[in-house]
Design a protein around this motif. Structure first.
Motif, PDB file in Angstrom:
ATOM      1  N   GLU A  14       0.812  -1.220   0.000  1.00 11.50           N
ATOM      2  CA  GLU A  14       0.000   0.000   0.000  1.00 11.50           C
ATOM      3  C   GLU A  14       0.848   1.275   0.000  1.00 11.50           C
ATOM      4  OE1 GLU A  14      -3.729  -0.084   1.389  1.00 11.50           O
ATOM      5  OE2 GLU A  14      -3.746   1.780   0.230  1.00 11.50           O
ATOM      6  N   ASP A  15       1.862   1.312   0.903  1.00 11.00           N
ATOM      7  CA  ASP A  15       2.699   2.511   1.031  1.00 11.00           C
ATOM      8  C   ASP A  15       3.396   2.852  -0.274  1.00 11.00           C
ATOM      9  OD1 ASP A  15       2.039   2.946   3.588  1.00 11.00           O
ATOM     10  OD2 ASP A  15       3.845   2.037   4.470  1.00 11.00           O
ATOM     11  N   ASN A  29       1.076   4.174  -2.862  1.00 13.24           N
ATOM     12  CA  ASN A  29       0.642   5.548  -2.596  1.00 13.24           C
ATOM     13  C   ASN A  29       1.747   6.576  -2.813  1.00 13.24           C
ATOM     14  OD1 ASN A  29      -1.942   4.769  -1.994  1.00 13.24           O
ATOM     15  ND2 ASN A  29      -1.536   4.531   0.200  1.00 13.24           N
ATOM     16  N   THR A  30       2.988   6.217  -2.503  1.00  9.44           N
ATOM     17  CA  THR A  30       4.058   7.228  -2.591  1.00  9.44           C
ATOM     18  C   THR A  30       4.714   7.295  -3.973  1.00  9.44           C
ATOM     19  OG1 THR A  30       5.573   5.617  -1.635  1.00  9.44           O
ATOM     20  CG2 THR A  30       4.676   7.262  -0.137  1.00  9.44           C
TER      21      THR A  30
END
Ligand code: ZN
Length: 272
Positions: free
Chosen positions: A66-67, A70-71
């Protein structure tokens, strides 16, 4: 019995008409392809033009984390890939630009062609029908339009650890934008990029190459223990460490990754 005979007669008559039409059609087509000045010129023009095929350089990647999903932006991902594919992609852009110029020349040349001129007398053949066939033949012989605009699309997917995708983002880039990025990537000393934004983008993507799947296989490889102090996951939080840090040009490859406990990882920081 009579019905059968009538039926057969009609059948043969239809067949004869059909064959007749077919022979007639072939005669017209042969005449046009041999004697149409437009068709002959078109073939000659065609032989002088070749276009480059379209090669797709679209980029795809799936993040199971997820991280990272998103980044990491599509821009980041493109910048990262351009480190390796800039040469191939700029060659393709040049080819597509050449297609655009050449195709315009081609269209200009065939625009001057005129239907209805034949190098032999048409005799008993019907002019109208000849024109119709000539038009069709010329239309078929015309070279199809090549790719004349370059675009590249980056698509990033978000999946779970088993690879099932459930979200995605996408962005399309023009040749101009890509050339601008390639130019910024040339501002380099050794393995480092002097352009801060470019360097940060590359680091983000490099870090993102450690998927959750990879993370768990590194833990397993290292026996679920810190490689420095040996503490097991029962007593400490384990983390993945880049042996040569990304900021120092390290890659997210199996031999550059190791399991450390949180304490050892913090202690090590960005040191080698
Ligand atoms: Zn440790």
């Amino acid at each position: 019995m009579i019905f059968l005979i009538v039926f057969l007669v009609i059948l043969f008559a239809l067949l004869a008409v059909f064959i007749g039409l077919h022979i007639n059609q072939k005669r017209y087509t042969a005449f046009v392809s041999e004697n149409s000045l437009c068709f002959c010129s078109l073939k000659e023009i065609n032989s002088r033009f070749t276009f480059y095929p379209k090669i797709n350089y679209d980029q795809y990647h799936t993040y199971d984390n997820e991280d990272f999903y998103n980044t990491i932006s599509c821009d980041d991902y493109l910048i990262y890939q351009l480190q390796y594919q800039a040469q191939k992609i700029s060659e393709q852009i040049e080819k597509i630009r050449r297609n655009e110029v050449e195709y315009k020349k081609y269209l200009d040349q065939i625009k001057t062609l005129q239907l209805g001129n034949f190098s032999a007398p048409i005799g008993k053949l019907k002019k109208e029908k000849l024109l119709k066939i000539e038009k069709r033949l010329c239309h078929k012989a015309k070279l199809s339009a090549p790719a004349t605009q370059f675009y590249l699309t980056v698509t990033l997917h978000r999946s779970n650890i088993n690879g099932r995708t459930y979200d995605s983002k996408t962005k399309t880039y023009s040749a101009e934008t890509i050339f601008m990025l390639i130019k910024r990537l040339r501002n380099k000393s050794g393995a480092y990029y002097r352009d801060r934004e470019i360097w940060d983008a590359i680091c983000r993507v490099e870090r993102g190459r450690v998927s959750n799947k990879m993370r768990f296989s590194i833990y397993a490889r290292d026996g679920y223990r810190c490689r420095k102090c040996g503490i097991s996951q029962r007593y400490a939080t384990l983390e993945i460490d880049h042996i040569i840090p990304i900021a120092k040009g390290g890659k997210s490859t199996y031999d550059n990754l190791q399991t450390l406990c949180h304490r050892c990882n913090v202690e090590k920081g960005d040191k080698l």
